[in-house]
Design an enzyme around this catalytic site. Structure first.
Site, mmCIF file in Angstrom:
data_model
loop_
_atom_site.group_PDB
_atom_site.id
_atom_site.type_symbol
_atom_site.label_atom_id
_atom_site.label_comp_id
_atom_site.label_asym_id
_atom_site.label_seq_id
_atom_site.Cartn_x
_atom_site.Cartn_y
_atom_site.Cartn_z
ATOM 1 N N HIS A 49 52.783 50.599 34.757
ATOM 2 C CA HIS A 49 51.971 51.357 34.109
ATOM 3 C C HIS A 49 52.211 51.343 32.646
ATOM 4 O O HIS A 49 51.832 52.359 31.906
ATOM 5 C CB HIS A 49 52.002 52.884 34.560
ATOM 6 C CG HIS A 49 51.446 53.174 36.113
ATOM 7 N ND1 HIS A 49 50.194 53.346 36.057
ATOM 8 C CD2 HIS A 49 52.165 53.176 37.186
ATOM 9 C CE1 HIS A 49 50.233 53.450 37.447
ATOM 10 N NE2 HIS A 49 51.334 53.252 38.312
ATOM 11 N N ASP A 51 51.093 47.947 30.992
ATOM 12 C CA ASP A 51 50.136 46.982 30.604
ATOM 13 C C ASP A 51 48.865 47.619 30.024
ATOM 14 O O ASP A 51 48.416 47.123 28.704
ATOM 15 C CB ASP A 51 49.623 46.070 31.657
ATOM 16 C CG ASP A 51 49.076 46.659 32.769
ATOM 17 O OD1 ASP A 51 48.881 47.966 33.124
ATOM 18 O OD2 ASP A 51 48.622 45.909 33.727
ATOM 19 N N SER A 145 48.893 43.791 44.570
ATOM 20 C CA SER A 145 47.647 43.126 43.644
ATOM 21 C C SER A 145 46.721 42.303 44.499
ATOM 22 O O SER A 145 46.430 41.410 44.168
ATOM 23 C CB SER A 145 48.188 42.355 42.620
ATOM 24 O OG SER A 145 47.441 42.203 41.676
ATOM 25 N N ASP A 190 48.067 41.950 36.445
ATOM 26 C CA ASP A 190 47.635 41.237 37.539
ATOM 27 C C ASP A 190 46.933 40.010 37.593
ATOM 28 O O ASP A 190 47.061 38.923 38.107
ATOM 29 C CB ASP A 190 46.984 42.194 38.634
ATOM 30 C CG ASP A 190 47.739 43.326 38.676
ATOM 31 O OD1 ASP A 190 48.718 43.613 38.206
ATOM 32 O OD2 ASP A 190 47.133 44.401 39.090
HETATM 33 P P1 ADP Z 1 46.280 46.523 45.531
HETATM 34 O O1 ADP Z 1 47.262 47.324 44.930
HETATM 35 O O2 ADP Z 1 46.643 45.785 46.734
HETATM 36 O O3 ADP Z 1 45.410 45.762 44.379
HETATM 37 P P2 ADP Z 1 43.903 48.219 45.781
HETATM 38 O O4 ADP Z 1 43.751 49.510 46.639
HETATM 39 O O5 ADP Z 1 43.526 48.230 44.225
HETATM 40 O O6 ADP Z 1 45.138 47.599 45.837
HETATM 41 O O7 ADP Z 1 42.658 47.273 46.475
HETATM 42 C C1 ADP Z 1 42.670 47.060 47.914
HETATM 43 C C2 ADP Z 1 41.290 46.527 48.243
HETATM 44 O O8 ADP Z 1 41.166 45.097 47.913
HETATM 45 C C3 ADP Z 1 41.334 46.582 49.813
HETATM 46 O O9 ADP Z 1 40.853 47.938 49.984
HETATM 47 C C4 ADP Z 1 40.004 45.732 49.898
HETATM 48 O O10 ADP Z 1 38.767 46.059 49.581
HETATM 49 C C5 ADP Z 1 40.537 44.626 48.952
HETATM 50 N N1 ADP Z 1 40.938 43.460 49.683
HETATM 51 C C6 ADP Z 1 42.473 43.349 49.763
HETATM 52 N N2 ADP Z 1 42.709 42.148 50.473
HETATM 53 C C7 ADP Z 1 41.683 41.585 51.094
HETATM 54 C C8 ADP Z 1 41.271 40.795 52.022
HETATM 55 N N3 ADP Z 1 42.180 40.168 52.452
HETATM 56 N N4 ADP Z 1 39.859 40.621 52.216
HETATM 57 C C9 ADP Z 1 39.043 41.430 51.693
HETATM 58 N N5 ADP Z 1 39.303 42.311 50.798
HETATM 59 C C10 ADP Z 1 40.414 42.599 50.547
HETATM 60 P P1 NG1 Z 2 48.102 47.424 41.495
HETATM 61 O O1 NG1 Z 2 47.441 48.280 41.943
HETATM 62 O O2 NG1 Z 2 49.503 47.172 41.936
HETATM 63 O O3 NG1 Z 2 47.613 46.092 41.650
HETATM 64 C C1 NG1 Z 2 47.800 48.236 39.153
HETATM 65 C C2 NG1 Z 2 46.886 47.639 37.885
HETATM 66 C C3 NG1 Z 2 47.755 47.058 36.787
HETATM 67 C C4 NG1 Z 2 49.062 47.795 36.463
HETATM 68 C C5 NG1 Z 2 49.663 48.500 37.613
HETATM 69 C C6 NG1 Z 2 50.705 49.399 37.379
HETATM 70 C C7 NG1 Z 2 44.593 46.794 38.306
HETATM 71 C C8 NG1 Z 2 43.797 45.686 38.911
HETATM 72 N N1 NG1 Z 2 45.976 46.695 38.243
HETATM 73 O O4 NG1 Z 2 48.321 47.252 39.795
HETATM 74 O O5 NG1 Z 2 47.260 46.578 35.709
HETATM 75 O O6 NG1 Z 2 48.715 48.786 35.378
HETATM 76 O O7 NG1 Z 2 48.922 49.073 38.565
HETATM 77 O O8 NG1 Z 2 51.804 49.120 36.604
HETATM 78 O O9 NG1 Z 2 44.101 47.859 37.679
#
Ligand code: ADP
Ligand code: NG1
Length: 457
Positions: A49, A51, A145, A190
């Protein structure tokens, strides 16, 4: 030649997965794909948290990734999306005209973020329709991510389908910006690691301007990821954006207190730089300026001499308009101390003196404590998991990614990894049937993986 994502043959050891995707594509659409795009998830070793405050972070790419099989055509304007995972439903729209919903973060919206990023950057004259099959094995909403892997992969696929070759650095910036169409105001960690990762090395990533430096992780230890099995979707809640806004307020209140034009500041790092403070001095300033108790919206408005309507424009985001209370002292304390921990971690890795493992482990655990107590971005299960990891032999353990659930990353002495994993399985996973069912993909040791790439058929 600028450093662009490589275009190469499918790695032999991965051939089976790509064949499965190709066959599913063929069955679904009646013709084979023309190429694959691939972008990986990441584990952040330290630097949580910060970046989006302008501070550097230290992640590495993981093997788990998103792969998209693509065929394209200039005779249609359709984007057709299907997913190997049936819980993600088919979707189609015109590449000439689509909207991305901020209030409904369905999977295809992340794909469309990537498409939009490339179209806005490259402005192609002739748009091409794309037919796609998506396959992903990054655990979703778990801090590894998956969302950015999907955005970056879709951007890469759109770039290649339209005949462009864009440098990795540019792509990182494009994707950091375009993922915000989903509603979350992330930094750029990310997307940067997804494009700039290199096999065998973690990366120290600095922002404004984006710069990455290899970090050789110490021998003698392995990084093990364990998933708490609590999912938190960033775009479906306001937890993440509330923290972004609290940090923005910290920047603006420090700026105003020190006589700067506070409206010019959105990131804590920029104010620190403008004031010429060290991170240690900045922590002293936090104590001087902020009280421990939460700030009300009214108090913030009075201090900045704005109305709530003006604050909405200078500082807030769509899903934080109604937030009434901001914990500025604790958020600021986390940000400055975490930024310092990243620099210390990198320095120790670079110098590599004798007792590095203990010191690196301590920094990781301190980072978790700060995320838990100052930034309040952990949760009960994740704290329990971190404790179990530490009791099971980890030298350091911390939540990774956004938090409020998701994964922990632990640094474990190489000769104790098996024992560590079996203890964590016994004490965290076996005690709860819903966790036990997921254990095979929830626990894995990981090495620094490679960056996004195009694979030819
Ligand atoms: P993360 O921390 O993994 O980035 P987020 O909650 O920000 O989590 O994003 C997750 C979302 O990304 C899922 O709810 C879905 O909409 C999308 N996603 C992740 N993996 C896949 C996949 N294999 N196919 C389609 N959508 C995906
Ligand atoms: P996650 O949710 O783990 O993909 C998010 C933010 C990063 C960073 C981290 C905390 C997005 C796409 N990703 O990552 O930029 O702030 O939380 O360090 O918003």
């Amino acid at each position: 030649m600028e450093d662009v994502p490589p275009v190469s043959d499918i790695p032999q050891q991965k051939q089976k997965r790509y064949d499965d995707i190709k066959n599913t594509f063929l069955k679904k659409y009646g013709n084979p794909p023309e190429f694959f795009a691939r972008a990986s998830g990441r584990v952040n070793i330290i630097g949580e948290h910060i970046d989006y405050c302008g501070y550097s972070v230290l992640p590495m790419a993981i093997e788990q990734d998103i792969i998209i099989a693509v065929s394209h055509s200039s005779t249609t304007d359709k984007i057709m999306l299907s997913n190997m995972n049936p819980s993600y439903q088919d979707f189609q729209c015109s590449i000439k005209d689509f909207t991305i919903s901020k209030s409904d973060p369905q999977w295809f919206n992340y794909f469309l973020c990537g498409v939009k990023g490339i179209l806005e950057y490259a402005k192609p004259n002739a748009l091409r329709g794309m037919t796609c099959m998506v396959s992903g094995n990054v655990p979703a909403s778990s801090g590894l991510s998956s969302s950015s892997a999907l955005v970056c992969c879709a951007a890469l696929a759109t770039m290649y389908a339209h005949g462009y070759s864009i440098a990795k650095k540019e792509l990182s910036g494009i994707c950091a910006q375009c993922e915000r169409h989903i509603g979350t105001e992330g930094g750029g960690m990310d997307q940067a690691i997804s494009f700039m990762a290199q096999e065998g090395t973690a990366k120290h990533i600095e922002f404004s301007p984006l710069r990455t430096t290899n970090v050789r992780l110490p021998g003698g230890a392995v990084f093990v990821v364990t998933n708490s099995c609590v999912e938190m979707n960033k775009a479906a809640t306001s937890f993440f954006n509330i923290r972004v806004v609290e940090c923005r307020l910290v920047a603006q209140i420090i700026a105003k207190s020190k006589g700067l034009n506070w409206r010019d500041y959105k990131r804590i790092g920029d104010v620190q730089k403008a004031l010429g403070l060290s991170l240690e001095d900045a922590l002293v300033v936090v104590k001087e300026i902020f009280h421990k108790e939460p700030y009300t919206k009214e108090e913030v408005c009075t201090f900045l001499e704005v109305t709530p309507e003006q604050l909405a424009k200078t500082t807030l985001s769509t899903n934080t308009l109604t937030v009434q209370s901001f914990k500025l002292h604790d958020r600021a304390t986390h940000v400055f101390s975490e930024a310092n921990r990243v620099l210390q971690y990198k320095r120790i890795c670079d110098e590599n003196p004798g007792d590095v493992l203990q010191r690196l482990g301590t920094l990781m655990t301190e980072s978790h404590v700060s995320c838990r107590d100052m930034y309040e971005c952990s949760c009960t299960d994740l704290d329990k998991l971190v404790d179990i990891c530490l009791e099971s032999g980890a030298l350091g353990s911390r939540l990774t990614g956004a938090g409020w659930g998701g994964c922990a990353v632990s640094m474990v002495p190489m000769d104790q990894v098996e024992q560590f994993i079996s203890k964590v399985k016994e004490n965290y996973y076996a005690v709860e049937p819903s966790r036990a069912a997921k254990v095979s993909s929830a626990v894995f040791a990981t090495q620094p993986g490679g960056g996004a790439a195009i694979y030819k058929m």
